[in-house]
Design a protein around this motif. Structure first.
Motif, PDB file in Angstrom:
ATOM      1  N   UNK A 155      -1.377  -7.591  -4.217  1.00  0.00           N
ATOM      2  CA  UNK A 155      -2.283  -6.459  -4.412  1.00  0.00           C
ATOM      3  C   UNK A 155      -1.481  -5.186  -4.160  1.00  0.00           C
ATOM      4  N   UNK A 156      -1.574  -4.268  -5.114  1.00  0.00           N
ATOM      5  CA  UNK A 156      -0.965  -2.944  -4.944  1.00  0.00           C
ATOM      6  C   UNK A 156      -2.095  -1.932  -4.858  1.00  0.00           C
ATOM      7  N   UNK A 157      -2.081  -1.101  -3.830  1.00  0.00           N
ATOM      8  CA  UNK A 157      -3.050  -0.002  -3.762  1.00  0.00           C
ATOM      9  C   UNK A 157      -2.274   1.296  -3.582  1.00  0.00           C
ATOM     10  N   UNK A 158      -2.589   2.287  -4.389  1.00  0.00           N
ATOM     11  CA  UNK A 158      -1.890   3.576  -4.294  1.00  0.00           C
ATOM     12  C   UNK A 158      -2.912   4.707  -4.333  1.00  0.00           C
ATOM     13  N   UNK A 209       0.835  -1.201   0.000  1.00  0.00           N
ATOM     14  CA  UNK A 209       0.000   0.000   0.000  1.00  0.00           C
ATOM     15  C   UNK A 209       0.871   1.251   0.000  1.00  0.00           C
ATOM     16  N   UNK A 210       0.616   2.096  -0.968  1.00  0.00           N
ATOM     17  CA  UNK A 210       1.296   3.377  -1.020  1.00  0.00           C
ATOM     18  C   UNK A 210       0.264   4.437  -0.638  1.00  0.00           C
ATOM     19  N   UNK A 241      -1.733   5.541   5.105  1.00  0.00           N
ATOM     20  CA  UNK A 241      -0.991   6.791   5.279  1.00  0.00           C
ATOM     21  C   UNK A 241       0.471   6.463   5.556  1.00  0.00           C
ATOM     22  N   UNK A 242       0.953   5.500   4.827  1.00  0.00           N
ATOM     23  CA  UNK A 242       2.303   5.010   5.015  1.00  0.00           C
ATOM     24  C   UNK A 242       2.681   4.293   3.727  1.00  0.00           C
ATOM     25  N   UNK A 243       3.936   3.883   3.636  1.00  0.00           N
ATOM     26  CA  UNK A 243       4.360   3.021   2.535  1.00  0.00           C
ATOM     27  C   UNK A 243       4.666   1.689   3.184  1.00  0.00           C
TER      28      UNK A 243
END
Ligand SMILES: Cc1cc2nc3c(=O)[nH]c(=O)nc-3n(C[C@H](O)[C@H](O)[C@H](O)COP(=O)(O)OP(=O)(O)OC[C@H]3O[C@@H](n4cnc5c(N)ncnc54)[C@H](O)[C@@H]3O)c2cc1C
Length: 611
Positions: free
Chosen positions: A128-131, A55-56, A61-63
């Protein structure tokens, strides 16, 4: 320096499949339903046993990357209610290969809009990538929302664009305070500054140099970027199509300088930050800078150190340095080869800078010796471009429809935990392709490695930011004996020689210490205090428990572009690709704070190493 990723070996993506769309659609709708019901266990159960959610900023609210169903459940348990994610949908037809369906997705949260990427295996989501890409109500003024520029009509009080710009520049830092102060105006500070400007966050970028781009101008004369142009674009403005593949240093410097102008950055040149203290009650920094020789006190809420990962030289402290009669300097201060034709030059170190400097000295007729202390990984530039970067960042990739933004997202979608597994086969290919070269190099006595686990240059870059050379020719000089190779630790210097621990004496008129750079939290020690530097801990590295990257596993690069243990203190940097991509997420974190949007941080990183 450079970073490369296996794209060819990434699963899924290129091959279409009838089943992929249905599979992805059904997963997304079930996932959305579980999230809407705030059913953490159900949502986590939709992931495969081995899974990674990167998660970006969108959820955390973090990487942050969480692993396994437990990791997913923990993250969702702490964020789901607040994030209220919804509206998951694919943005193009999903694809399928080797049983892995992959899809580009978009979604919304309570406060923003996001993009991401999903890889599904039979058991469920594998990656899973969420940005987050924008905050609702705070979208950048672009496209239909671009500023008009002209104000038609008549107005005796008219303030032109230039008037306004000049007024802002004159007032900021004196009558008005910046919300963000970015210390360091290299490519990192500039890219972040441009994003903050578009987001309307009052920002000053302060740099001690007299012109933007001087970071590059001041480096040795022969330097060209090691990464190719497709990888190096800044946000908003791409290099033109006739820009050189490997940008010469002065050209990139001029580009950065003009960029600061057209992007209307409040860039303070000749400004050195001298000290900074944080008032936790006021939530504010007091930073003393010296601008054009005059002290100015700034009171930003957020302080970003973009002072460079390759900015804090590691200079060895050796007996005899005081008696040595020739020139000696760190590679960052090396002026170039012109003064050293016919001279005996000893270059201590065997990574990028050492090779570049040896090559340029040799071309100018110097008698050059390289001192190798530890092993180095070398990859030939052409090979790296073809096998490592070509699928995402090349003319062929562009011709095939790959955009910079999409390439960056493909890159981001592969979790660091498993990235080396995709790198190893690539480096096996490189080893095979350049077999003769490696045989010659090793026959010369050069100590060569492929990284602790054979995963090569990109993993070395992420883990330790050092230990490699992208060969643009100078490796042949060592392999063929034109540059003399000496091996071992330097013990001391005499008036006219470098003496190694085994007693070998290397006569020298010049000694260059190409001995690398220290961790960025050293900048915090210089500017703020050792205590704060230790509180935030080491910057960079993944905790891979490989050479110079001690564990435990962190999952993301330490302290970069994300909240640190010191409130209001941030680090920004990396190569041009990272500056471009991660400046977005840092800018959004800062914008949210500027707007008073709650930003509870999930999984603030713990500190395991102070330097
Ligand atoms: C030989 C060499 C080759 C490289 N090749 C590549 C490449 O091909 N591609 C690539 O992407 N990267 C390359 N790099 C890495 C490169 O250093 C970084 O990518 C880039 O310079 C990082 O930009 P930055 O903005 O983070 O830091 P920098 O460019 O180092 O800028 C930091 C700035 O901070 C300023 N500063 C520091 N302290 C203060 C203070 N107290 N007050 C005010 N200002 C301060 C400095 O003046 C400096 O301008 C190379 C580096 C070297 C040394």
């Amino acid at each position: 320096m450079s970073q490369t990723v296996d794209t060819a070996a990434m699963p899924a993506d290129p091959v279409g499949s009838d089943g992929a769309s249905a599979r992805v659609a059904s997963w997304l709708s079930e996932f959305e339903a579980a999230l809407a019901d705030r059913d953490v266990e159900r949502a986590a159960g939709m992931f495969a046993t081995t899974c990674f959610w990167r998660d970006l900023v969108a959820f955390t609210w973090n990487i942050r990357t969480v692993e396994g169903r437990e990791g997913v459940a923990d993250m969702l348990g702490q964020t789901l209610e607040r994030v209220a994610p919804h509206g998951f949908h694919v943005t193009e037809p999903p694809e399928q290969a080797d049983g892995v369906a992959s899809a580009w997705i978009e979604f919304e949260t309570a406060v923003g809009r996001g993009r991401g990427h999903l890889r599904l295996v039979d058991e469920g989501a594998w990656t899973l990538l969420t940005t987050l890409y924008e905050l609702k109500g705070h979208e950048e003024p672009r496209g239909q929302a671009r500023p008009r520029g002209a104000e038609h009509g008549v107005n005796r009080e008219r303030e032109t664009w230039l008037d306004r710009r000049e007024r802002e520049a004159a007032e900021l830092g004196y009558e008005t305070q910046p919300y963000v102060l970015v210390i360091g105006g290299g490519q990192g500070g500039i890219a972040l500054g441009a994003r903050l400007r578009q987001l309307g966050v009052p920002t000053i970028i302060a740099d001690k140099h007299s012109r933007p781009g001087d970071q590059w101008r001041g480096r040795y004369k022969s330097l060209c970027l090691h990464d190719p142009v497709w990888y190096d674009h800044l946000p908003y403005i791409k290099f033109p199509e006739n820009w050189p593949v490997f940008s010469p240093k002065d050209k990139i410097a001029d580009w950065l300088e003009s960029y600061t102008r057209v992007m209307e950055l409040n860039y303070w040149t000749n400004t050195e930050a001298k000290s900074a203290t944080y008032d936790a009650d006021a939530g504010e920094w007091t930073v003393t800078v010296e601008r054009e020789g005059h002290p100015v006190v700034l009171r930003p809420k957020q302080l970003v150190l973009a002072t460079g990962m390759s900015g804090k030289p590691n200079v060895p402290d050796l007996p005899g340095q005081d008696v040595f009669r020739g020139d000696q300097h760190h590679s960052s201060a090396h002026p170039g080869p012109d003064a050293y034709a016919g001279k005996k030059c000893v270059v201590v170190g065997s990574n990028n800078s050492a090779f570049d400097i040896c090559g340029a000295l040799w071309e100018n007729g110097a008698d050059v010796t390289m001192v190798q202390r530890t092993s180095t990984h070398i990859v030939r530039s052409d090979t790296l471009m073809d096998i490592g970067l070509g699928a995402l960042y090349s003319e062929e990739a562009v011709a095939g429809g790959m955009t910079t933004e999409k390439a960056d997202m493909v890159f981001a979608s592969l979790p660091y935990r498993i990235m080396h597994e995709f790198q190893i086969p690539l480096y096996d290919q490189m080893r095979e392709r350049d077999k003769d070269f490696y045989e010659r190099l090793e026959a010369s006595g050069f100590d060569h490695d492929w990284g602790d686990d054979g995963s090569g240059l990109f993993m070395k870059y992420l883990r330790r930011g050092s230990g490699y050379y992208i060969d643009v020719g100078a490796a042949d000089l060592v392999a063929d004996g034109n540059v003399t190779l000496a091996k071992g630790q330097v013990d001391h210097l005499t008036e006219d020689a470098v003496v190694l621990a085994d007693g070998t004496e290397l006569p020298a008129d010049l000694v260059v210490y190409a001995t690398g750079y220290g961790s960025m939290n050293g900048w915090a020690a210089d500017l703020i205090s050792q205590e704060v530097a230790d509180t935030v801990g080491k910057c960079w590295g993944l905790g891979s428990d490989t050479t110079k990257d001690p564990g435990p596993w962190e999952g993301e690069q330490r302290n970069m572009w994300k909240p640190t243990q010191q409130e209001g203190l941030w680090f920004h940097g990396g190569n041009l690709h990272q500056s471009r991509h991660y400046s977005l997420y840092l800018a959004l974190q800062l914008k949210a704070r500027a707007e008073g949007i709650p930003t509870p941080v999930y999984g603030l990183q713990e500190v395991h190493h102070t330097a």
